[in-house]
Design a protein around this motif. Sequence first.
Motif: not given
Lengths: 343, 343
Positions: B16-18, B20, B61-62, B64-69, B78
């Motif tokens: 299961k990946m992100q 967008v 595109l909606g 949502v940034p990936n803070f983990v990456a 953060r």
Amino acid sequence: MTEPDRSDHPERRRRKMQSVTMSDVARAAQVSPSTVSLYLRKPEAVSERVGARVADAIETLGYVPNFVAGGLAAATSRVVSVTVPSLRNAFFSETVTELERLLSGRSLHTLVGHTEYSLEQEERLVRAALSWSPAAVVLTGHTHTDTTRDLLARSGASVVEMWDFGPDPIGRSVGFSHHAVGRCIADHFASQGYGSGAFAGARLTEDARAAQRAQGFLDGMRDRGLSARLVEVAGPASTGAGADLLSRVMEDPVRAVACSNDTVALGVMFEAARRGLRVPQDLAVAGFGDLEFAAQTIPPLTTVRPPAKRIAAAVAEAVLLGPDGDAPRRVDVKFAFCRRGSA
Amino acid sequence: MTEPDRSDHPERRRRKMQSVTMSDVARAAQVSPSTVSLYLRKPEAVSERVGARVADAIETLGYVPNFVAGGLAAATSRVVSVTVPSLRNAFFSETVTELERLLSGRSLHTLVGHTEYSLEQEERLVRAALSWSPAAVVLTGHTHTDTTRDLLARSGASVVEMWDFGPDPIGRSVGFSHHAVGRCIADHFASQGYGSGAFAGARLTEDARAAQRAQGFLDGMRDRGLSARLVEVAGPASTGAGADLLSRVMEDPVRAVACSNDTVALGVMFEAARRGLRVPQDLAVAGFGDLEFAAQTIPPLTTVRPPAKRIAAAVAEAVLLGPDGDAPRRVDVKFAFCRRGSA
DNA sequence: TTGTAAGCGTTATCAG
DNA sequence: CTGATAACGCTTACAA
């Protein structure tokens, strides 16, 4: 087994990097990184000999795992986002405390946020939470902005709503009926023959649950043919607010007051004492929360105990269960009426 | 608006990946991923035209940034880990609330943990915290296990200790002297000519700060030639504990009682009322905390106000400052004596 | 039971 | 101001 030698790695000094990595542990234990990874996640899947060697290496090297890297690789992190209206509110600090305790036992970490009863703030927190690929998102109540619901739906995150039920729960939900709490107090007042009553509420516009308790009280009183009115202040529920509320109530005296919560009830009782009103002879008082001091007031406060710990336990379970599975999606944890001396 | 065609990605279905990603945004905005990243971190470093295009793409595109990456790539996340003894304690819930508010304004996220006054538990929490490559680790008090100090030192994390000072702070520290608080109460009692006094303490073995207040009180009384003794219970500070403590104190009556905190003081006052003792004529009572109800008790409670918000503000500042820089490493936030009717 | 290898979605460097 | 590219440290099919 040809591990990269890091000392001659030209890029080694590019950024601040982790001193001891899983590869280092693997090398020291003479196994592959994936074995170390496996050992860390399911120790029982690794042979005892190898496991011991890995444990040794971890110990001597002082390895600290990197959950950020793990979360990225696994596409889901060990973070659970918990959002409450306020942490100053004893109900929620108790829930968060207990939840954090239970989750940390499963090595899940709690990211807290508080909304101050603002749905926009909640939306911001949910957005941030989703950026962590959280294992679950725990929300208070069932009222959210459309964007919040949308964000949550599209992310596919595991969601748990707590403290209250909604007609259309997002994921799982754990709570009880606040309307029933209000009715319960009304029933008690009726059974004691107090006649007229009032609900002393704080922040009812924003605090949907307090508003439901108020409505339940009013409905309950009316159903019994008793008069009841609502007196409210806009600010947070507090002892000071309770004192103000009683002053307002006494402009048109009643025999019994149901309060937004125990903190407000405490203020009501202090103000009653200042006015020379005897509780419960002149004025009956009931609270909500069964906060720590409720049994100590003079007289002890009649109140309703919400099962904060049971909520936390059920939420933790729901988080662990995940969105799927056939466990009931909705858990009603009930509440308990605590009859004491004040009403 | 050309939607990314992921179908030809051979690995697309592996996990299961992100949905967008930043690359999707980049493609939609006709720029490189680095530019999107740059725009997100410092919008002003990107030309207005490109910035607008990126913003558009993000919106449609909606994304949502990936803070983990992000955290992995940047080697620092953060996340700010905040560890307190207890969240049920109003001091700490207030501090955490305020801190979370301030940090979230800087898009830092709060990972909370509570130790129940156990250093071993604190060590576990610190270990977990370090696994997140946190931007900072905030701890309560200055007493930690050796391993905790070691872990922190080796990680090079930015550390802030709060609520108290230690002889050997790990990083920055923000607090005030609890010993001085105790002395302050003693001075007041002395000035009122009460004579003998007692300190009603809870959990003094574990709560180093309460113990310091007790010691300060005892030292202060003795310095003034007044007798004072210590009465304590092992459990948490609570209204019930306050009632018990007063019972114990009255086995050998004194004229004035200083309490672990306001909650205990509330219990002392309730118990005094039950015993027919008038406050302050028969018994003077002082608390600590200036909790919300302190001004409402009958009579209003004389207490000491710790600057919870100022602590939170200074801690937030310390977190933002990081370990280096020439700002003072130690911030004394002071406290205020609140003279009211009870003493 | 253990190892190999291919990513996970970003950031940081450096060149243009 | 923008882009190509190489990590970041770990998990997870899949193979052995």
